[in-house]
Design an enzyme around this catalytic site. Sequence first.
Site, PDB file in Angstrom:
ATOM      1  N   ASN A  99      62.079 -91.532  12.584  1.00  0.00           N
ATOM      2  CA  ASN A  99      60.903 -90.864  13.402  1.00  0.00           C
ATOM      3  C   ASN A  99      60.179 -92.153  14.852  1.00  0.00           C
ATOM      4  OD1 ASN A  99      60.224 -88.577  10.977  1.00  0.00           O
ATOM      5  ND2 ASN A  99      60.771 -91.104   9.636  1.00  0.00           N
ATOM      6  N   GLU A 136      63.705 -88.207  15.072  1.00  0.00           N
ATOM      7  CA  GLU A 136      63.172 -87.318  15.160  1.00  0.00           C
ATOM      8  C   GLU A 136      61.621 -87.396  15.764  1.00  0.00           C
ATOM      9  OE1 GLU A 136      62.567 -86.881  10.694  1.00  0.00           O
ATOM     10  OE2 GLU A 136      64.886 -87.098  10.620  1.00  0.00           O
ATOM     11  N   ASP A 147      61.034 -82.368  13.927  1.00  0.00           N
ATOM     12  CA  ASP A 147      60.692 -82.481  12.362  1.00  0.00           C
ATOM     13  C   ASP A 147      59.526 -81.652  12.143  1.00  0.00           C
ATOM     14  OD1 ASP A 147      60.918 -83.609  10.085  1.00  0.00           O
ATOM     15  OD2 ASP A 147      60.125 -86.297  10.672  1.00  0.00           O
ATOM     16  N   GLU A 199      63.427 -80.192   4.122  1.00  0.00           N
ATOM     17  CA  GLU A 199      63.582 -81.556   3.490  1.00  0.00           C
ATOM     18  C   GLU A 199      63.136 -80.889   2.562  1.00  0.00           C
ATOM     19  OE1 GLU A 199      62.338 -84.764   6.560  1.00  0.00           O
ATOM     20  OE2 GLU A 199      60.702 -82.494   7.347  1.00  0.00           O
TER      21      GLU A 199
END
Length: 694
Positions: free
Chosen positions: A515, A547, A577, A634
């Site tokens: 991330n 991400e 994301d 997710e």
Amino acid sequence: MLKFVNCIVVDHDPVSLAAAVGICICGAFLTMRLFGRIRGTRGMARASWISLTSVIGGCSIWTTHFVAMMGYEAGVVTGYEPQRTLMSLILAVSITGIGFAIAGIAQRSLAIEAGGGLVGLGIAAMHYVGMSGYQVQGHLEWDRSYVVMSLICGALFGAIATNRASRPLTRFCRLGGGAALLLAIASTHFLGMTAVTVVPNMQAQLPYDVLPESILTVVVVVVTLMIMTIGATSYAIDRQSSKSAVERYRQLSLHDALTGLPNRAAFIERLTHMIDMPSAHSERIYVFSFDLDRFKEINDVHGHAAGDQVLRAVGERLSARLREGEFVARIGGDEFVAVSSRLYTKADAQQFAEKVIQDLGAPVEWVGETLSIGTSIGVTMYPESAESIDDLMAQSDIAMYRAKAIGSNNVCFYDRSMDLAARERNALAMDMRSGFLRGEFELYYQRQNDTATGDVIGLEVLLRWNHPVRGLVSPNEFIPIAERSGFILELGDWVLRQSCLAAVKWSNPLRIAVNVAPKQLADIRLPERVREILEESGLPAERLELEITESGIIADQQHALQIIRQLKAIGVKIAMDDYGTGYSSLSTLQLFPFDKIKIDRGFIDGVASSRQSAAIVRSTLILAASLDIPVLAEGVESEAHVRFLQAEGCEQVQGYFYGRPVPLSALSDVVNLVREIEADAGSSAVPGKPGRAA
């Protein structure tokens, strides 16, 4: 240069020239608009747009040429040989159609510019074949240098046209594509006409079957205007249909699928609008935060279906309570926020909150069972208590927890003495820096799996903090603090470096997803730092995926786009994301070259039971497929989620169904799978379980 100017100003009649320019402008911009539809569609729809673009573009090019020729002052009797004139039209339509097809189908390669160059050469082919059918009382002589120059300009401006339309940097780039095609047509024609010299021969006779200019002019203009009208109408109808679909999609994405209430994104958007209104500073806006007491017990005892029924009943009751100037949003599992600008005193706000408590306290009937819930409400106001949405949310949450501490069905107004939480955050920020130096932070990894086979195809890197007193601190607590304090830059750099150093040692070359915080993305040094870490660790760039959330790019899109392009030039992959939770996800996909979309867990949670959630996820998968962008879902926590995603063609998944985030030591069988298989092959031991990693 003077010869070129004379060709335009002296050798062409102004009336015919103006008509040709008008047709060229309309045709060029309409053609590039239609070309944009080629890139936004697939299958038969794309083939239809290619056909329409080739016809409109080819006819516009052909008509511009012949209308301009009608005003060309040759000084002798002229006419047009029918077969070659028709052949020039066929070439204009077919070659430009092939060029636009190549540029439209290509995604990010140089084939986009190559297709545009072919369009430019098609313009030249039409011109010179048409000129071969141009009959004069004499003969034509050609200057080869101008001929070559016309070919170069046509191909160059054609490539620029498809480049600007396919790789826009600003909202004006698509206009630039039309302007470039206009220049391609005009430069090819006028340079070609500059190259030609009419040598009169008064003894020569024109063939008997040539077409007079007057007849050809009428036919050319009428037919082309009809075709352009059809093309413009088709484009307008399709654009209106697309706009309606986008509006419908936006409506779905801004509302909670289960309750029908606005979601977090819609709440922020509407509250921002209320605060920005001039009257907001002269009146109060009350914000009420509350969640449902005993909701977890209902889920545990009666199942999620019962919990869903409770949430639907809450949504219906709250919606019935609202008046103009009020709204309620569901911002989490059982978390709600109500906003009202119709209340003038604390007593009014108290009465509103008590009515909400009364509404929610009524029993909920479900398959013969009577379910009972309650709530406690925290209240704050704008502008007396806070001046930003973040502060309003924080204050109403603090007040809600104070109300819950008193007991169920209570109302508590925020006051500044409740700022102990803020002091706690400051203490946590200080502990964070010292804890980082003491090595209290640890990387956890969560599997990313192939939906069809269940194989592990990658790992997402997550950060955990083992505090010596508080225990395991949730990232939801310390990451926002790190972002506010700026410590996220140092922390994010450490995560990236440690992830790469660990991954390069694995015998199974899985991709790692790391991330990137908004402040990291805003740092102009990020691409160079990523390059340094990859060189230091030896990890191949294609194994690293960064991400990025939409909140990280929304503040300065041009800067973010520049950083992302530099990162992609290194070879790393870029994933969007939490897709669907931002303000303008559709336009973000259009502007940014993402390699993957990660659908937010909030949309996956209800796909098996909610038609609206399923519609949102299905629409996202269709949109991503049309853009050739892979999708990872997710929050996959059940077999029902997996079955739905398999049926809809989602290729990658991540969630508790496949495994919770764990330290690297718990994944040794995954990251070292290749080594284990080689060891097993040399012994009689039982092979490892298949399908664990890809």
